[in-house]
Design an enzyme around this catalytic site. Sequence first.
Site, PDB file in Angstrom:
ATOM      1  CG  ASP A   1     -26.313 -42.983 -33.705  1.00 24.32           C
ATOM      2  OD1 ASP A   1     -26.500 -43.207 -34.907  1.00 24.32           O
ATOM      3  OD2 ASP A   1     -25.318 -43.394 -33.069  1.00 24.32           O
ATOM      4  CG  HIS A   2     -27.957 -46.904 -34.705  1.00 21.20           C
ATOM      5  ND1 HIS A   2     -28.001 -47.672 -35.844  1.00 21.20           N
ATOM      6  CD2 HIS A   2     -26.696 -46.427 -34.627  1.00 21.20           C
ATOM      7  CE1 HIS A   2     -26.805 -47.670 -36.423  1.00 21.20           C
ATOM      8  NE2 HIS A   2     -26.007 -46.915 -35.718  1.00 21.20           N
TER       9      HIS A   2
ATOM     10  CG  ASP B   1     -31.051 -49.333 -37.286  1.00 22.54           C
ATOM     11  OD1 ASP B   1     -31.391 -50.040 -38.250  1.00 22.54           O
ATOM     12  OD2 ASP B   1     -30.020 -49.530 -36.624  1.00 22.54           O
TER      13      ASP B   1
ATOM     14  N   GLY C   1     -17.713 -49.910 -32.854  1.00 20.07           N
ATOM     15  CA  GLY C   1     -16.775 -50.307 -31.798  1.00 20.07           C
ATOM     16  C   GLY C   1     -15.353 -50.440 -32.309  1.00 20.07           C
TER      17      GLY C   1
ATOM     18  CG  HIS D   1     -23.864 -45.759 -39.073  1.00 19.76           C
ATOM     19  ND1 HIS D   1     -24.543 -45.569 -37.892  1.00 19.76           N
ATOM     20  CD2 HIS D   1     -24.552 -45.088 -40.025  1.00 19.76           C
ATOM     21  CE1 HIS D   1     -25.608 -44.819 -38.131  1.00 19.76           C
ATOM     22  NE2 HIS D   1     -25.646 -44.520 -39.413  1.00 19.76           N
TER      23      HIS D   1
ATOM     24  CB  THR E   1     -15.327 -46.298 -30.795  1.00 23.38           C
ATOM     25  OG1 THR E   1     -16.553 -47.035 -30.866  1.00 23.38           O
ATOM     26  CG2 THR E   1     -14.299 -47.114 -30.045  1.00 23.38           C
TER      27      THR E   1
HETATM   28  O1  G3H Z   1     -23.901 -44.626 -34.886  1.00 24.55           O
HETATM   29  C1  G3H Z   1     -22.785 -44.371 -34.421  1.00 24.55           C
HETATM   30  C2  G3H Z   1     -21.562 -44.707 -35.103  1.00 24.55           C
HETATM   31  O2  G3H Z   1     -21.791 -45.517 -36.172  1.00 24.55           O
HETATM   32  C3  G3H Z   1     -20.316 -44.800 -34.318  1.00 24.55           C
HETATM   33  O3  G3H Z   1     -19.489 -45.885 -34.594  1.00 24.55           O
HETATM   34  O4  G3H Z   1     -18.346 -46.045 -32.395  1.00 24.55           O
HETATM   35  O5  G3H Z   1     -17.488 -47.240 -34.366  1.00 24.55           O
HETATM   36  O6  G3H Z   1     -17.321 -44.771 -34.229  1.00 24.55           O
HETATM   37  P1  G3H Z   1     -18.082 -45.990 -33.860  1.00 24.55           P
HETATM   38 ZN    ZN Z   2     -24.002 -46.424 -36.086  1.00 24.73          ZN
END
Ligand code: G3H
Ligand code: ZN
Length: 284
Positions: free
Chosen positions: A82-83, A104, A181, A208, A233
């Site tokens: 991720d990212h 990313d 978040g 995301h 989150t």
């Molecule tokens: O890359 C991970 C996500 O975009 C998670 O986002 O923590 O707001 O669910 P979130």
């Molecule tokens: Zn993300």
Amino acid sequence: MGLSPMKELLLEAQKGRYAVGAFNCNNMEIVQAIVAAADIEKSPVIIQASQGAIKYAGIDYITGLTKLAAESVKVPVALHLDHGTSFEQCIDCIRSGFSSVMIDGSKHNLEDNIALTLRVIEIARLFGVSVEGELGKIGGTEDDIVVSEREAFFTDPIDAERFCSETGVDALAVAIGTAHGLYKGVPKLDFDRLKEIKKRVSTPLVLHGSSGVPGEAIREAISHGVAKVNIDTNIREAFTEAARKVVIENPKEIDPRKMLGPAREAAIEVIREKIRIFGSNGKA
Ligand code: G3H
Ligand code: ZN
């Protein structure tokens, strides 16, 4: 079952007009929860590792745990970076056995983002690994990645068309109003922008910052081309609340399993709920 290429899961989702949940893992219990929830719901699933997860657990631990978890179920499981912050990190994850990586490049200008994404794709293709790119800048905080409201900007549909045709990326993360978040209010998504992107791009789109986005808005995004929905989150919240409850109710408890067991159960519940919102239940 071994790890599945993310690309296949997303193309199936696109055909079936649902989305595959990409759930962030923070530890062993969350890896187990993701796979257990997917198994109960008979859903394909993506386990993803953020920068924080990699720092905390190490790439090879994440790969080892996920491979074991995937082998214990019949539903398809992809393991995704991720990212991803650099070409080198993507290569480390491919070497370790990830079936998908995100590069990313959103901090770069369009040309440099395309060039970086292409470099990763060139190597990933050799190993059958899928690649997600990002265009526009998603606001909020995820581990070490902090993007202020001022820095965030939405995805330009014309740029998206160029990015996808020049890179051939397998999935495209778009910025349409979500943020990483906790949200202060209810997020308002720019569906007109999303529709415009979908008109120009056939690549599966990625949402995301989806924790806290109402189910109805998620479903609408899916109807406009989103095939992967990222959740971190909401899992952390459910997990930590359950563990905290045990500690508050039993301050003398010293067995970590008595805290992490209920936390894992709480994570399973929240992930099952998300899977049903995304419509991927019963699709594996
Ligand atoms: O890359 C991970 C996500 O975009 C998670 O986002 O923590 O707001 O669910 P979130
Ligand atoms: Zn993300």
